[in-house]
Design a protein around this motif. Structure first.
Motif, short mmCIF file in Angstrom:
data_model
loop_
_atom_site.label_atom_id
_atom_site.label_comp_id
_atom_site.label_asym_id
_atom_site.label_seq_id
_atom_site.Cartn_x
_atom_site.Cartn_y
_atom_site.Cartn_z
N GLY A 43 36.40 42.59 41.07
CA GLY A 43 35.84 43.73 41.64
C GLY A 43 34.54 44.06 40.89
N GLY A 44 33.81 43.04 40.69
CA GLY A 44 32.51 43.30 39.99
C GLY A 44 31.23 43.27 40.78
N PHE A 45 30.10 43.00 40.07
CA PHE A 45 28.92 42.81 40.62
C PHE A 45 28.42 41.31 40.71
N VAL A 46 27.65 40.94 42.05
CA VAL A 46 27.31 39.82 42.00
C VAL A 46 25.62 40.01 42.80
N GLN B 84 33.87 46.17 44.65
CA GLN B 84 34.94 46.81 44.41
C GLN B 84 34.70 47.82 45.80
N ASP B 85 33.79 48.27 46.37
CA ASP B 85 33.72 48.90 47.37
C ASP B 85 32.82 48.30 48.69
N LEU B 86 32.30 47.08 48.27
CA LEU B 86 31.36 46.37 49.10
C LEU B 86 30.09 46.95 49.43
N LEU C 3 43.83 34.15 37.75
CA LEU C 3 45.38 34.62 37.24
C LEU C 3 45.04 35.18 35.85
N GLN C 4 44.16 34.47 35.23
CA GLN C 4 44.18 34.90 33.45
C GLN C 4 43.40 36.18 33.58
N CYS C 5 42.47 36.24 34.51
CA CYS C 5 41.61 37.92 34.59
C CYS C 5 42.76 38.84 35.05
N GLU C 6 43.61 38.30 36.22
CA GLU C 6 44.43 39.54 36.41
C GLU C 6 45.52 39.96 35.22
N GLN C 7 45.81 39.02 34.47
CA GLN C 7 46.61 39.13 33.47
C GLN C 7 46.17 40.17 32.48
N VAL C 8 45.16 40.18 32.28
CA VAL C 8 44.29 41.07 31.20
C VAL C 8 43.97 42.50 32.05
N GLN D 290 45.44 48.15 34.93
CA GLN D 290 44.42 48.16 35.92
C GLN D 290 44.62 47.38 37.02
N SER D 291 43.96 47.57 38.29
CA SER D 291 44.28 46.44 39.31
C SER D 291 43.06 45.41 39.11
N SER D 292 42.20 45.77 38.62
CA SER D 292 41.19 44.55 38.27
C SER D 292 40.49 44.94 37.25
N LEU D 293 39.75 43.90 36.51
CA LEU D 293 39.04 44.17 35.60
C LEU D 293 37.84 45.19 35.44
N ARG D 294 37.55 45.52 36.69
CA ARG D 294 36.38 46.71 36.86
C ARG D 294 36.92 47.82 36.59
#
Length: 383
Positions: A42-45, A194-196, A230-235, A241-245
């Motif tokens: 859910g971040g920036f690119v 996250q919001d495209l 998976l590792q990121c989702e676990q954190v 939170q639904s994502s690291l965002r």
């Protein structure tokens, strides 16, 4: 690298099928300037579409079936029933992208129509330049052209992503498909995954992009990619939170002792990479070369040390580019990791000295043979 054109691929279609195509479409690959493994979090690119493409020439056929020829794979042919439940083709994995796109288009309510398709591309497969997303976007353009249906660019990107996630089996984020669909000439796109939301970031007129394929074939990509996801989702779940965002860097740092070391480092890469990506977009838009060089170097170090997705040869290649640029060239690995490409951004006058340095030093140091690809930011499939 030999480049193709709509006219050339139309000729190839006619040579194969003995009839002229009714149309030909193309979709670009991409290079990600910065923002690695942030998209599915859910971040920036900050990618740019590039002037290398997948082309599809097409013509209608009466049956509700696709007859698809893959020029780059010894003209292998595949048949896809538009109304059947799609099954995986173990013998021709490229065909699974066709089947996955058809399945997701049908799920989304598209009727589709039968056709003959001839696919050819000048994108290097397995280089981390997103030949798969390019194929998906070109397919969606070709199939909706055949059926006379319309599709919005962002909808096309989501359908392509769904084909990879649900059929091909790679848990990719949205970046590759979205930049292939919506890329702009002479600009990168800052994408909020996250919001495209998309912001156009002009590339200074005298700056160029150099992509160097390391000669290291990307291995373990899907399994390692999915493991890191998976590792990121676990954190993210640890913080409810639904994502690291939804997690701040301060929150993550405060919880370091409560997380296992690997998961902590994976999340630290993502959260700091988001900050670097926003800074890079601002630097690019302002023509701030010093700022861009700094964050690209920091990005590569984070991919190497926290996300563990580089290789010794890739690290050597980045170091050669950074030294040759002497502060005037940003360089980092780009793509999913474990081989593939490095990207450099520099004024055109500096690009030549980067190429000389790579050709003089890289193979000697690593034994790997580089491929140098000069690229320009280009329009997307639906732009």
């Amino acid at each position: 690298m030999t480049t193709l054109s709509n006219a050339r691929v139309s000729e190839l279609f006619e040579q194969y099928f003995d009839v002229a195509p009714s149309g030909c479409v193309k979709a670009p690959g991409r290079v990600n300037l910065i923002g690695e493994h942030t998209d599915y979090n859910g971040g920036f690119v900050l990618p740019a579409a590039i002037n290398y493409h997948t082309y599809i020439a097409f013509a209608p056929r009466a049956e509700r079936q696709l007859r698809v020829v893959a020029h780059n794979i010894n003209q292998q042919i595949a048949f896809v029933d538009l109304d059947a439940q799609q099954a995986h083709d173990q013998d021709a994995p490229w065909n699974n992208y066709i089947r996955g796109v058809v399945q997701e288009l049908r799920k989304a309510g598209f009727q589709l129509a039968g056709g003959d398709l001839y696919i050819a591309g000048d994108l290097q497969s397995g280089a981390g330049l997103s030949s798969s997303a390019s194929l998906e976007m070109a397919l969606i353009r070709a199939l909706t052209s055949l059926s006379g249906e319309s599709v919005e660019p962002t909808q096309a990107a989501l359908i392509g992503q769904a084909a990879e996630n649900h059929f091909v089996g790679c848990n990719c984020g949205i970046m590759d498909q979205l930049i292939s669909a919506r890329g702009q000439a002479n600009a990168a796109l800052l994408i909020d995954c996250q919001d495209l939301g998309v912001r156009t970031v002009p590339v200074p007129a005298d700056w160029e992009i150099l992509i160097v394929h390391s000669g290291v074939k990307r291995g373990l990509v899907d399994s390692e990619y999915n493991q890191r996801r998976l590792q990121c989702e676990q954190v993210a779940r640890f913080f409810n939170q639904s994502s690291l965002r939804g997690v701040s860097l301060d929150q993550l740092l405060a919880a370091e002792q409560q997380l296992d070391e690997l998961s902590f480092r994976r999340a630290r890469h993502v959260l700091t990479e988001n900050q670097r990506t926003l800074a890079a977009a601002d630097a690019l838009a302002a023509g701030d070369l010093t700022g861009l060089v700094k964050v690209m170097a920091e990005s590569h170090a984070s991919m190497r040390d926290d996300f563990n997705i580089t290789t010794p040869a890739i690290d050597a290649l980045v170091e050669i580019l950074q030294k040759a640029g002497d502060g005037k060239a940003g360089a980092r690995m780009t793509g999913g990791g474990f081989g593939g490409c490095v990207v450099a951004v520099a004024p055109a006058a500096v690009i030549a000295q980067l190429m000389v340095a790579v050709e003089a030093q890289y193979q000697q140091q690593t034994g790997c043979v580089p491929t140098l690809i000069r690229a320009i930011a280009s329009p997307g499939a639906f732009s």
